[in-house]
Scaffold this motif. Structure first.
Motif, PDB file in Angstrom:
ATOM      1  N   LEU A 258       8.344  -3.534   8.227  1.00 23.77           N
ATOM      2  CA  LEU A 258       8.614  -3.588   6.792  1.00 23.77           C
ATOM      3  C   LEU A 258       7.347  -3.911   6.005  1.00 23.77           C
ATOM      4  O   LEU A 258       7.066  -3.291   4.966  1.00 23.77           O
ATOM      5  CB  LEU A 258       9.689  -4.636   6.501  1.00 23.77           C
ATOM      6  CG  LEU A 258      11.133  -4.276   6.856  1.00 23.77           C
ATOM      7  CD1 LEU A 258      12.040  -5.475   6.658  1.00 23.77           C
ATOM      8  CD2 LEU A 258      11.630  -3.095   6.013  1.00 23.77           C
ATOM      9  N   LEU A 259       6.583  -4.871   6.484  1.00 26.84           N
ATOM     10  CA  LEU A 259       5.355  -5.236   5.781  1.00 26.84           C
ATOM     11  C   LEU A 259       4.381  -4.064   5.720  1.00 26.84           C
ATOM     12  O   LEU A 259       3.698  -3.867   4.711  1.00 26.84           O
ATOM     13  CB  LEU A 259       4.704  -6.439   6.463  1.00 26.84           C
ATOM     14  CG  LEU A 259       5.441  -7.776   6.298  1.00 26.84           C
ATOM     15  CD1 LEU A 259       4.882  -8.812   7.259  1.00 26.84           C
ATOM     16  CD2 LEU A 259       5.342  -8.267   4.854  1.00 26.84           C
ATOM     17  N   ALA A 260       4.323  -3.281   6.782  1.00 26.83           N
ATOM     18  CA  ALA A 260       3.437  -2.128   6.805  1.00 26.83           C
ATOM     19  C   ALA A 260       3.912  -1.028   5.867  1.00 26.83           C
ATOM     20  O   ALA A 260       3.106  -0.244   5.349  1.00 26.83           O
ATOM     21  CB  ALA A 260       3.316  -1.591   8.234  1.00 26.83           C
ATOM     22  N   GLU A 261       5.232  -0.958   5.649  1.00 26.72           N
ATOM     23  CA  GLU A 261       5.797   0.086   4.799  1.00 26.72           C
ATOM     24  C   GLU A 261       5.801  -0.290   3.320  1.00 26.72           C
ATOM     25  O   GLU A 261       6.019   0.570   2.468  1.00 26.72           O
ATOM     26  CB  GLU A 261       7.233   0.391   5.238  1.00 26.72           C
ATOM     27  CG  GLU A 261       7.359   1.039   6.599  1.00 26.72           C
ATOM     28  CD  GLU A 261       6.696   2.407   6.652  1.00 26.72           C
ATOM     29  OE1 GLU A 261       6.727   3.114   5.623  1.00 26.72           O
ATOM     30  OE2 GLU A 261       6.144   2.757   7.709  1.00 26.72           O
ATOM     31  N   GLN A 262       5.576  -1.568   3.013  1.00 29.40           N
ATOM     32  CA  GLN A 262       5.628  -1.986   1.613  1.00 29.40           C
ATOM     33  C   GLN A 262       4.457  -1.420   0.836  1.00 29.40           C
ATOM     34  O   GLN A 262       3.311  -1.453   1.271  1.00 29.40           O
ATOM     35  CB  GLN A 262       5.623  -3.511   1.519  1.00 29.40           C
ATOM     36  CG  GLN A 262       5.848  -4.043   0.105  1.00 29.40           C
ATOM     37  CD  GLN A 262       6.040  -5.552   0.085  1.00 29.40           C
ATOM     38  OE1 GLN A 262       5.541  -6.262   0.953  1.00 29.40           O
ATOM     39  NE2 GLN A 262       6.764  -6.041  -0.910  1.00 29.40           N
ATOM     40  N   GLY A 263       4.751  -0.897  -0.356  1.00 32.42           N
ATOM     41  CA  GLY A 263       3.701  -0.358  -1.206  1.00 32.42           C
ATOM     42  C   GLY A 263       2.843  -1.464  -1.789  1.00 32.42           C
ATOM     43  O   GLY A 263       3.225  -2.636  -1.821  1.00 32.42           O
ATOM     44  N   ASP A 264       1.673  -1.082  -2.282  1.00 31.97           N
ATOM     45  CA  ASP A 264       0.767  -2.053  -2.880  1.00 31.97           C
ATOM     46  C   ASP A 264       1.382  -2.733  -4.092  1.00 31.97           C
ATOM     47  O   ASP A 264       0.996  -3.852  -4.448  1.00 31.97           O
ATOM     48  CB  ASP A 264      -0.537  -1.364  -3.294  1.00 31.97           C
ATOM     49  CG  ASP A 264      -1.360  -0.903  -2.094  1.00 31.97           C
ATOM     50  OD1 ASP A 264      -1.143  -1.439  -0.983  1.00 31.97           O
ATOM     51  OD2 ASP A 264      -2.197  -0.005  -2.271  1.00 31.97           O
ATOM     52  N   ASP A 265       2.365  -2.058  -4.721  1.00 30.06           N
ATOM     53  CA  ASP A 265       3.025  -2.632  -5.893  1.00 30.06           C
ATOM     54  C   ASP A 265       4.250  -3.460  -5.529  1.00 30.06           C
ATOM     55  O   ASP A 265       4.950  -3.965  -6.406  1.00 30.06           O
ATOM     56  CB  ASP A 265       3.421  -1.530  -6.880  1.00 30.06           C
ATOM     57  CG  ASP A 265       4.327  -0.468  -6.248  1.00 30.06           C
ATOM     58  OD1 ASP A 265       4.681  -0.594  -5.057  1.00 30.06           O
ATOM     59  OD2 ASP A 265       4.678   0.499  -6.955  1.00 30.06           O
TER      60      ASP A 265
END
Length: 369
Positions: A258-265
């Protein structure tokens, strides 16, 4: 940032009504020092979302006005979302959902067609609202669910619908883990949890659908791709398992995904990741993922998710038709822009309600967001 089980909200434990800000007594030096600390007050954004959701209810249920039918599943989502923000409204939804005829129609009849996911979800609602899941609307939900779990062959622990069709999926499996844990059904809960862990893909995400019932391999295969919403729900289920090392390890891997998939925003794309070339972020998936991150103690990431969700929330300064919809959360920017022009029309109600019910999970999990 930390990861752990401390501070799990009422969504995962019995006694949510007592934990949701109902501290009682005095708050000064004379307060009982042995009493547990009260939960932080929910953020204004969470309260606004809860108020809007409460206004969408008819006699305690969400009614789909387009088809003139009560949506019991969505009503449960609303109650789960409100449990820590507006426990009074959550309890009112619980009363409506557990009315015997309504509940029986939702979970089905084991002699004709019964639905494992619905049964598990209703049982989770019962424990969340501090009801006895063995006697809800005249039904023993854990016992019903036990009869909808495979006990043979490679599908041991898999939830299965009874009747001519089997619509069971991994989302229902996550609710089954929580339902059986909440009912104290240790051995069967272990089997159901183990089968959920099998649905984890090599990269840490969880797929959303099962293998064919007769397939020898019931785990995530090379052709499967992970799903954001299912992964978030799996984290919630697995973090609630005490002293289960395999569940804890699977949750840790899913959190990393999940952390890897989270966008910069702070946002998350919905649906099956990898099935689209450029999946768009949405408040539904971001709400579910934000809640999972908060449960795991990933405070920074959870806060980013909550702030992104709040950017799609109708505020008090909303112009035009949305001025009467303060607190509602749009699915994405296109939905918010469309609402600004035409309001929330009947055909669009379902999307706004579903999105807000999931988005409030992230908003409520981060009190200061």
């Amino acid at each position: 940032m930390r990861r752990g089980h401390a501070g799990l909200p009422a969504l995962l434990v019995v006694g949510s009504l007592a934990l949701a800000g109902c501290s009682g007594g005095s708050s000064g030096p004379t307060a009982d020092p042995s009493a547990p600390p009260s939960s932080p007050a929910p953020s204004p954004d969470a309260v606004a979302a809860a108020d809007w959701l409460g206004g969408q209810l008819t006699d305690g249920l969400v009614v789909n006005e387009q088809y003139d039918v009560a949506d019991v599943g969505l009503s449960i989502d609303v109650a789960l979302g409100l449990a820590d923000v507006d426990p009074v409204t959550a309890a009112a939804v619980g009363d409506a959902v557990t009315e015997p005829r309504t509940l029986a129609g939702y979970v089905g009849d084991p002699d004709t067609a019964a639905y494992a996911g619905a049964t598990a979800k209703a049982a989770v609602l019962a424990t969340t609202l501090d009801l006895d899941p063995t006697d809800v609307g005249g039904l023993d939900l854990p016992a019903r669910l036990e009869g909808l779990v495979s006990t043979e062959g490679p599908t041991v622990g898999r939830v299965v619908d009874a009747g001519p069709d089997d619509f069971a999926n991994v989302v229902g499996q996550t609710f089954a883990v929580r339902a059986l844990d909440g009912a104290g059904d240790g051995d069967l809960a272990d089997d159901v949890s183990a089968f959920l862990v099998q649905q984890q893909c090599d990269d840490g995400g969880f797929r959303s659908t099962f293998s064919a019932p007769r397939a020898a391999d019931q785990g995530c295969g090379d052709a499967d791709v992970p799903d954001t919403d299912t992964t978030a729900l799996a984290v919630v289920a697995l973090l609630g398992r005490d002293d289960d090392e395999k569940a804890a390890a699977a949750a840790e891997e899913a959190l990393s995904w999940l952390l890897a998939e989270q966008g910069d925003d702070g946002s998350f794309a919905g649906g099956v990741v990898g099935a689209q070339d450029d999946p768009e972020p949405n408040a539904n998936s971001t709400g579910l993922a934000g809640q999972a991150l908060a449960l795991a103690g990933e405070d920074d990431a959870a806060g980013q998710a909550a702030r992104w969700v709040s950017g799609l929330q109708v505020d008090a300064d909303a112009p035009g038709p949305l001025a009467e919809e303060v607190g509602a959360v749009a699915y994405d920017q296109d939905a918010l822009d469309r609402g600004a022009g035409q309001g929330i029309t009947v055909p669009q109600q379902d999307q706004w309600r579903r999105t807000t019910a999931q988005a409030v999970l992230a908003l409520a999990a981060v009190p200061g967001a």
